[in-house]
Scaffold this motif. Structure first.
Motif, PDB file in Angstrom:
ATOM      1  N   GLU A  20       0.831  -1.203   0.000  1.00 17.34           N
ATOM      2  CA  GLU A  20       0.000   0.000   0.000  1.00 17.34           C
ATOM      3  C   GLU A  20       0.864   1.252   0.000  1.00 17.34           C
ATOM      4  O   GLU A  20       1.994   1.240   0.496  1.00 17.34           O
ATOM      5  N   THR A  77      -3.532  10.053   2.408  1.00 16.37           N
ATOM      6  CA  THR A  77      -4.603  10.399   1.474  1.00 16.37           C
ATOM      7  C   THR A  77      -4.577  11.919   1.269  1.00 16.37           C
ATOM      8  O   THR A  77      -4.503  12.670   2.246  1.00 16.37           O
ATOM      9  N   GLY A 135     -13.732  -1.898  -1.752  1.00 15.89           N
ATOM     10  CA  GLY A 135     -12.401  -2.221  -2.264  1.00 15.89           C
ATOM     11  C   GLY A 135     -12.513  -2.979  -3.585  1.00 15.89           C
ATOM     12  O   GLY A 135     -13.548  -3.601  -3.884  1.00 15.89           O
ATOM     13  N   SER A 160      -7.887   2.749  -4.017  1.00 21.61           N
ATOM     14  CA  SER A 160      -6.864   2.385  -3.032  1.00 21.61           C
ATOM     15  C   SER A 160      -5.452   2.814  -3.393  1.00 21.61           C
ATOM     16  O   SER A 160      -4.749   3.404  -2.578  1.00 21.61           O
ATOM     17  N   LYS A 161      -5.006   2.484  -4.594  1.00 17.39           N
ATOM     18  CA  LYS A 161      -3.579   2.638  -4.908  1.00 17.39           C
ATOM     19  C   LYS A 161      -3.259   4.042  -5.419  1.00 17.39           C
ATOM     20  O   LYS A 161      -2.347   4.692  -4.914  1.00 17.39           O
ATOM     21  N   MET A 212      -5.619   5.463  -0.741  1.00 13.27           N
ATOM     22  CA  MET A 212      -6.872   5.346   0.021  1.00 13.27           C
ATOM     23  C   MET A 212      -7.162   3.893   0.397  1.00 13.27           C
ATOM     24  O   MET A 212      -8.333   3.481   0.447  1.00 13.27           O
ATOM     25  N   THR A 213      -6.133   3.108   0.717  1.00  9.46           N
ATOM     26  CA  THR A 213      -6.365   1.678   0.972  1.00  9.46           C
ATOM     27  C   THR A 213      -7.384   1.431   2.083  1.00  9.46           C
ATOM     28  O   THR A 213      -8.180   0.508   2.010  1.00  9.46           O
ATOM     29  N   TRP A 218      -9.887   3.219   2.960  1.00 10.57           N
ATOM     30  CA  TRP A 218     -11.241   3.731   2.724  1.00 10.57           C
ATOM     31  C   TRP A 218     -12.139   2.644   2.134  1.00 10.57           C
ATOM     32  O   TRP A 218     -13.354   2.744   2.180  1.00 10.57           O
ATOM     33  N   ARG A 219     -11.531   1.654   1.536  1.00 13.43           N
ATOM     34  CA  ARG A 219     -12.230   0.498   0.961  1.00 13.43           C
ATOM     35  C   ARG A 219     -13.235   0.902  -0.124  1.00 13.43           C
ATOM     36  O   ARG A 219     -14.429   0.636  -0.019  1.00 13.43           O
ATOM     37  N   GLY A 246     -13.729   0.398  -4.183  1.00  6.09           N
ATOM     38  CA  GLY A 246     -13.376  -0.098  -5.507  1.00  6.09           C
ATOM     39  C   GLY A 246     -14.497   0.251  -6.460  1.00  6.09           C
ATOM     40  O   GLY A 246     -15.579   0.683  -6.030  1.00  6.09           O
TER      41      GLY A 246
END
Ligand code: PLP
Length: 398
Positions: free
Chosen positions: A45, A50, A104, A242-243, A247-248, A250-251, A253
């Motif tokens: 990560e 963020t 995510g 995320s990447k 923002m990993t 925050w979940r 996708g």
């Protein structure tokens, strides 16, 4: 009362392994808490915070009372922004109802598999690959069909090998470009071949493009679904916050694809998590509206770290390396160092951990002999980590 045997855990989980990347991460946290000095090159990560406008948007959303459910497939405003993102950046043309917001990108992959494959179906995976794919295929009742790619071929797929792996039960292929762990980017000819195979064999394509904003050497990422309407009609394209936006946690996708597939993914999510966190969705909407420079500054820094780590690795005699074109991992081959005190890449990773540097064994990604080294960490960490790695390898040679 007569005792009967204790109830069992479902056989659905037979053969499912805990995520090796998350497990090693947890172990390193524990070792560090015990006072061990470890340079963590294992992470998956971003080390950046963020960006502030995203945090601000989420705070404002909470203050404004956006703390209730959103519809399962996402807040309408975010779905519209995601449809626009796929149009602008990927050359796709989904309507907002052909998009879904997930918890995510991991959930998007799982939703797609549950929605698209039957128990007993085979799913093609190009090795090395992110280990979650194989376990999610198994959890959906499917069978991973692993096709290797070679570092000497730039980790591009070999069509003959792919075709040979296809059987009447093959239902889908998962592709991941840029790739975790190799950093390889699938080139246009490879994408065209995969698309043509998917069309002639009647396969679904699940295209995980989560690292799409992190590409180097002037590479322009390419979505397989942008190759034409026919392939778009059988492809679920997945990305997320995320990447690119650091923002990993925050979940968030997102995915787009044919209406039927997205509706099926929605049905699964409806009975699973419902919609993603409401104010995190507002943060993601702010992320998609950020000026390019915010992501570009992080990408440039990853690029400099990629060069730094690449130079150090290439200077070690015996290490073989294919310079990654995207994501934030190097995936060098350490086979020349194996067989003696370190029998395999698991043993080598253990030995390196003893020496104070953490990396993930390539076998976790079906890439034996390799280690995955992340450069989502400071230049100082890379320098110190590579000093330790070099010293440990010298010790192995001696
Ligand atoms: C290839 C790939 N896809 C998906 C994910 C999951 O992304 P998220 O954190 O958004 O679930 C990861 C995370 O490591 C990844 O490497």
């Amino acid at each position: 009362m007569t005792a009967v045997s204790a109830p069992r855990i479902s056989s659905r989980l037979a053969g499912i392994k805990p995520s090796p990347t998350l497990a090693l991460g947890a172990r390193i946290q524990r070792l560090k808490a015990e006072g061990r000095d470890i340079i963590a090159l294992n992470g998956g990560e971003p080390d950046f915070n963020t960006p502030e406008p995203i945090i601000e948007a989420a705070k404002l959303a909470m203050d404004a009372g956006l703390t209730k459910y959103t519809p399962t497939p996402g807040a309408p405003a975010l779905r519209a922004a995601v449809a626009e993102k796929f149009r602008r950046e990927n050359g796709l043309s989904p309507r907002p109802e052909e998009t879904i917001i997930t918890v995510g990108a991991k959930q998007a992959v799982q939703n797609a598999l549950l929605a698209l494959i039957e128990p007993g179906d085979e799913v093609l995976l190009l090795a090395p690959f992110w280990p979650t794919y194989a376990d999610q295929v198994r959890m959906a009742g499917g069978i991973p069909a692993i096709v290797s790619t070679e570092m000497s071929e730039g980790f591009q797929p070999d069509l003959d090998r792919l075709k040979a792996a296809c059987t009447p039960r093959t239902k889908a292929i998962i592709i991941n470009s840029p790739c975790n762990p190799t950093g390889a980017v699938l080139e246009r000819p490879a994408l065209k071949e995969i698309a043509s195979m998917a069309l002639t064999r009647g396969l679904w394509v699940i295209s995980d493009e989560i690292y799409e904003r992190l590409v180097y050497d002037g590479f322009v990422p390419q979505s397989i679904a942008a190759l034409g309407t026919e392939i778009a009609a059988r492809t679920v394209t997945i990305s997320g916050a995320s990447k690119a936006f650091a923002m990993t946690g925050w979940r968030i996708g997102y995915a787009c694809g044919p209406l039927e597939a997205i509706q099926a993914m929605n049905l699964i999510q409806d009975q699973q998590t419902s919609g993603a966190v409401t104010f995190a969705q507002e943060g993601a909407r702010a992320a998609l509206a950020l000026p390019d420079e915010e992501v570009e500054a992080m990408r440039r820094e990853y690029d400099a770290r990629r060069e730094l780590m690449g130079r150090r690795l290439l200077a070690i005699s015996g290490v073989r390396l294919q310079m990654p074109k995207g994501a934030f991992y190097h995936f060098p081959d350490f086979s020349a160092f194996l067989g003696g005190r370190a029998q395999d890449d698991f043993a080598l990773a253990e030995l390196l951990l003893e020496a104070g540097v953490a990396a993930i064994p390539g076998s976790c990604f079906e890439g034996p002999g390799h280690l995955r080294l992340s450069y989502a960490c400071s230049r100082e960490a890379i320098t110190l980590g590579l000093d330790r790695l070099e010293a440990a390898l010298a010790g192995l040679r001696a």
